[in-house]
Design a protein around this motif. Sequence first.
Motif, PDB file in Angstrom:
ATOM      1  N   PHE A 187      -3.164   7.814  20.788  1.00 32.59           N
ATOM      2  CA  PHE A 187      -3.087   7.529  20.096  1.00 32.59           C
ATOM      3  C   PHE A 187      -2.919   7.152  19.118  1.00 32.59           C
ATOM      4  CE2 PHE A 187      -1.671   6.011  23.375  1.00 32.59           C
ATOM      5  CZ  PHE A 187      -0.084   6.131  24.053  1.00 32.59           C
ATOM      6  N   ASN A 188      -3.401   7.917  17.180  1.00 26.12           N
ATOM      7  CA  ASN A 188      -3.018   7.210  16.033  1.00 26.12           C
ATOM      8  C   ASN A 188      -2.110   6.696  15.568  1.00 26.12           C
ATOM      9  OD1 ASN A 188      -4.859  10.419  16.842  1.00 26.12           O
ATOM     10  ND2 ASN A 188      -5.805   8.953  16.011  1.00 26.12           N
ATOM     11  N   VAL A 189      -2.809   6.070  14.902  1.00 29.05           N
ATOM     12  CA  VAL A 189      -1.731   5.609  13.512  1.00 29.05           C
ATOM     13  C   VAL A 189      -2.390   5.122  11.851  1.00 29.05           C
ATOM     14  CG1 VAL A 189      -0.773   3.450  12.563  1.00 29.05           C
ATOM     15  CG2 VAL A 189      -0.869   3.789  15.382  1.00 29.05           C
ATOM     16  N   LYS A 190      -1.342   6.026  11.181  1.00 26.58           N
ATOM     17  CA  LYS A 190      -1.740   6.122   9.241  1.00 26.58           C
ATOM     18  C   LYS A 190      -0.872   5.261   8.790  1.00 26.58           C
ATOM     19  CE  LYS A 190       0.889  10.364   9.132  1.00 26.58           C
ATOM     20  NZ  LYS A 190       1.156  11.513   8.384  1.00 26.58           N
ATOM     21  N   SER A 191      -0.665   4.845   7.525  1.00 23.05           N
ATOM     22  CA  SER A 191      -0.162   4.236   6.833  1.00 23.05           C
ATOM     23  C   SER A 191      -0.108   4.695   5.790  1.00 23.05           C
ATOM     24  CB  SER A 191      -0.753   2.781   6.464  1.00 23.05           C
ATOM     25  OG  SER A 191      -1.392   2.690   5.949  1.00 23.05           O
ATOM     26  N   LYS A 192       1.312   4.431   4.700  1.00 21.86           N
ATOM     27  CA  LYS A 192       1.860   4.764   3.034  1.00 21.86           C
ATOM     28  C   LYS A 192       1.839   3.033   2.071  1.00 21.86           C
ATOM     29  CE  LYS A 192       5.764   7.606   2.962  1.00 21.86           C
ATOM     30  NZ  LYS A 192       6.218   6.627   1.505  1.00 21.86           N
ATOM     31  N   ILE A 193       2.969   3.903   1.448  1.00 22.22           N
ATOM     32  CA  ILE A 193       3.705   2.191   0.141  1.00 22.22           C
ATOM     33  C   ILE A 193       4.241   2.623   0.939  1.00 22.22           C
ATOM     34  CG2 ILE A 193       3.367   1.930  -1.659  1.00 22.22           C
ATOM     35  CD1 ILE A 193       1.024   1.002  -0.955  1.00 22.22           C
ATOM     36  N   SER A 194       5.583   1.926   0.608  1.00 23.71           N
ATOM     37  CA  SER A 194       7.007   1.868   1.039  1.00 23.71           C
ATOM     38  C   SER A 194       7.821   1.914   0.081  1.00 23.71           C
ATOM     39  CB  SER A 194       7.488   1.041   2.034  1.00 23.71           C
ATOM     40  OG  SER A 194       7.075   0.014   1.387  1.00 23.71           O
ATOM     41  N   GLN A 195       8.653   2.843   0.247  1.00 21.86           N
ATOM     42  CA  GLN A 195       9.733   2.702  -0.752  1.00 21.86           C
ATOM     43  C   GLN A 195       9.778   1.693  -2.214  1.00 21.86           C
ATOM     44  OE1 GLN A 195      13.777   5.042   0.327  1.00 21.86           O
ATOM     45  NE2 GLN A 195      13.599   2.679   2.097  1.00 21.86           N
ATOM     46  N   TYR A 196       9.729   0.254  -1.115  1.00 20.43           N
ATOM     47  CA  TYR A 196      10.242  -1.002  -1.770  1.00 20.43           C
ATOM     48  C   TYR A 196       9.344  -1.784  -2.596  1.00 20.43           C
ATOM     49  CZ  TYR A 196      13.620  -0.658   1.739  1.00 20.43           C
ATOM     50  OH  TYR A 196      14.655  -0.895   2.458  1.00 20.43           O
ATOM     51  N   CYS A 197       8.008  -0.900  -2.546  1.00 21.06           N
ATOM     52  CA  CYS A 197       6.870  -1.532  -3.298  1.00 21.06           C
ATOM     53  C   CYS A 197       6.250  -0.346  -4.699  1.00 21.06           C
ATOM     54  CB  CYS A 197       5.759  -1.799  -2.316  1.00 21.06           C
ATOM     55  SG  CYS A 197       5.972  -3.661  -2.469  1.00 21.06           S
ATOM     56  N   GLY A 198       6.562   1.213  -4.415  1.00 17.86           N
ATOM     57  CA  GLY A 198       6.095   2.316  -4.968  1.00 17.86           C
ATOM     58  C   GLY A 198       6.783   3.636  -4.546  1.00 17.86           C
ATOM     59  N   THR A 199       6.573   4.898  -4.808  1.00 15.40           N
ATOM     60  CA  THR A 199       7.430   6.257  -5.098  1.00 15.40           C
ATOM     61  C   THR A 199       6.129   7.363  -4.466  1.00 15.40           C
ATOM     62  OG1 THR A 199       7.330   7.205  -6.879  1.00 15.40           O
ATOM     63  CG2 THR A 199       9.234   5.382  -6.318  1.00 15.40           C
ATOM     64  N   THR A 200       4.814   6.642  -3.738  1.00  9.91           N
ATOM     65  CA  THR A 200       3.875   7.148  -3.818  1.00  9.91           C
ATOM     66  C   THR A 200       4.153   7.875  -2.254  1.00  9.91           C
ATOM     67  OG1 THR A 200       1.441   7.178  -2.753  1.00  9.91           O
ATOM     68  CG2 THR A 200       3.136   5.603  -2.054  1.00  9.91           C
ATOM     69  N   GLN A 201       3.560   9.456  -2.171  1.00  6.80           N
ATOM     70  CA  GLN A 201       3.190  10.133  -0.655  1.00  6.80           C
ATOM     71  C   GLN A 201       2.160   9.917  -0.321  1.00  6.80           C
ATOM     72  OE1 GLN A 201       6.238  10.604   0.547  1.00  6.80           O
ATOM     73  NE2 GLN A 201       7.824  10.175  -1.015  1.00  6.80           N
ATOM     74  N   LEU A 202       1.137   9.544  -0.832  1.00  5.93           N
ATOM     75  CA  LEU A 202      -0.468   9.838  -0.223  1.00  5.93           C
ATOM     76  C   LEU A 202      -0.040   8.618   1.369  1.00  5.93           C
ATOM     77  CD1 LEU A 202      -2.038   9.286  -3.816  1.00  5.93           C
ATOM     78  CD2 LEU A 202      -1.501  11.558  -2.191  1.00  5.93           C
ATOM     79  N   TRP A 203       0.022   9.513   2.204  1.00  7.39           N
ATOM     80  CA  TRP A 203      -0.850   8.636   3.040  1.00  7.39           C
ATOM     81  C   TRP A 203      -2.480   8.375   3.180  1.00  7.39           C
ATOM     82  CZ3 TRP A 203       2.886   6.808   6.729  1.00  7.39           C
ATOM     83  CH2 TRP A 203       3.951   7.722   6.973  1.00  7.39           C
ATOM     84  N   SER A 204      -2.540   7.231   4.038  1.00  9.09           N
ATOM     85  CA  SER A 204      -3.914   6.656   4.856  1.00  9.09           C
ATOM     86  C   SER A 204      -4.818   7.979   5.856  1.00  9.09           C
ATOM     87  CB  SER A 204      -4.260   5.796   5.374  1.00  9.09           C
ATOM     88  OG  SER A 204      -3.738   5.566   6.727  1.00  9.09           O
ATOM     89  N   GLU A 205      -5.758   8.225   5.937  1.00 10.67           N
ATOM     90  CA  GLU A 205      -5.880   9.295   6.941  1.00 10.67           C
ATOM     91  C   GLU A 205      -5.943   7.871   7.867  1.00 10.67           C
ATOM     92  OE1 GLU A 205      -7.933  11.483   6.351  1.00 10.67           O
ATOM     93  OE2 GLU A 205      -7.872  11.763   3.717  1.00 10.67           O
ATOM     94  N   TRP A 206      -5.288   9.303   9.478  1.00  6.47           N
ATOM     95  CA  TRP A 206      -5.699   9.027  10.706  1.00  6.47           C
ATOM     96  C   TRP A 206      -6.837   7.341  11.142  1.00  6.47           C
ATOM     97  CZ3 TRP A 206      -0.913   9.477  12.911  1.00  6.47           C
ATOM     98  CH2 TRP A 206       0.356  10.328  12.368  1.00  6.47           C
TER      99      TRP A 206
END
Length: 354
Positions: A187-206
């Motif tokens: 299992f792995n998890v990554k995160s990014k800023i949601s649409q409610y706080c920004g419009t980024t498409q940059l995900w974090s590293e796994w």
Amino acid sequence: MFLTLILLLAVRSQRAMATQRQQGVECVLFNDQYLTCMWGSKEMPTANYSLYYWYFPPSSVMPVECKYYLQEKGINTGCWFNHSEIIQFRTFYIHINASHEGRSLVIPTKGMKLQDLVKPAPPVNLTIQNITNNQLQLTWDSMYNKPHCLEYAVRYKSNKDTRWTEHLASGKIFSFPSVDYEKYYTFNVKSKISQYCGTTQLWSEWSVPVFWGNNATDKGVAEKQAPWFWIHVVLPTASLMLILVLVILLIRMERVWVILMPRIPNPSKNFDELFNTHQGNFPEWAGVSKDVVESFKPNYSESFCYVSELPPKEGSTPLWEGRDKPRAPSGRSSAPASSSNPGLILSKNSYVGV
């Protein structure tokens, strides 16, 4: 005059703000802690560029030059901004130029929204728990200072799968409705800023992977771990146990000594009693009677005993009638015999018939 120039540059740059990564320069805001803008990532610049930045609405009348340049082989390839220089929800402008061999080199001025350039840190503290017999629950934590602005993606793959399976998660928890206990999951998890706080498409590293299941069926993991396990765990342990068992057997069990190191026969122990107790007296040690011992002496003389013959009954004839009378052995005195019962001299062990 300077404000007018800034406004004109802002109007021209509005068309270029549709994407996060601008042509010629790339800026990323890492976890809201520091910002980097790189312009030499694809090819090495031939001159040292200088970067100037400002915000709109302006907070100062003059652009500010980069304080911390990132260099590669002595050439400026980027700029690093600390947390105090970052202002979100305002347009961030950069202007990069340089002069080389009498001509001016300019990277077009760009404007961007820093809240759309945030790249969060990977999730941490992944934990797997069994909820029911075939249901798992995965939980984690985030290093981002605004966790409510994050959305997550969870991926997993078993040892029998060739591709990863991904699911989106709105919170820091995710449940797997069905798992196979015969498989080994990663299992792995990554995160990014949601649409409610920004419009980024940059995900974090796994994140760092976590594992669950029966790794005995995981051939890939088993093949990687087996050599190390056998060399560093099994072989030293087995050798130590074997040596310990041999030492115990050699010390405690006399039979093992006899088998491994046969003893040379020592018959002297059988004659200890002859020489120590009986002082070398063989007949006494062998249990021979004294009479037998005496009979073997060279000067042994047998003692005589006298035997008297009973008088014959009336009408009976003596056994020696018509024969010579017995004579006494030569050299030895004969005992007197009575007139009616002549005596016979016999040895101690002789037999006389009547």
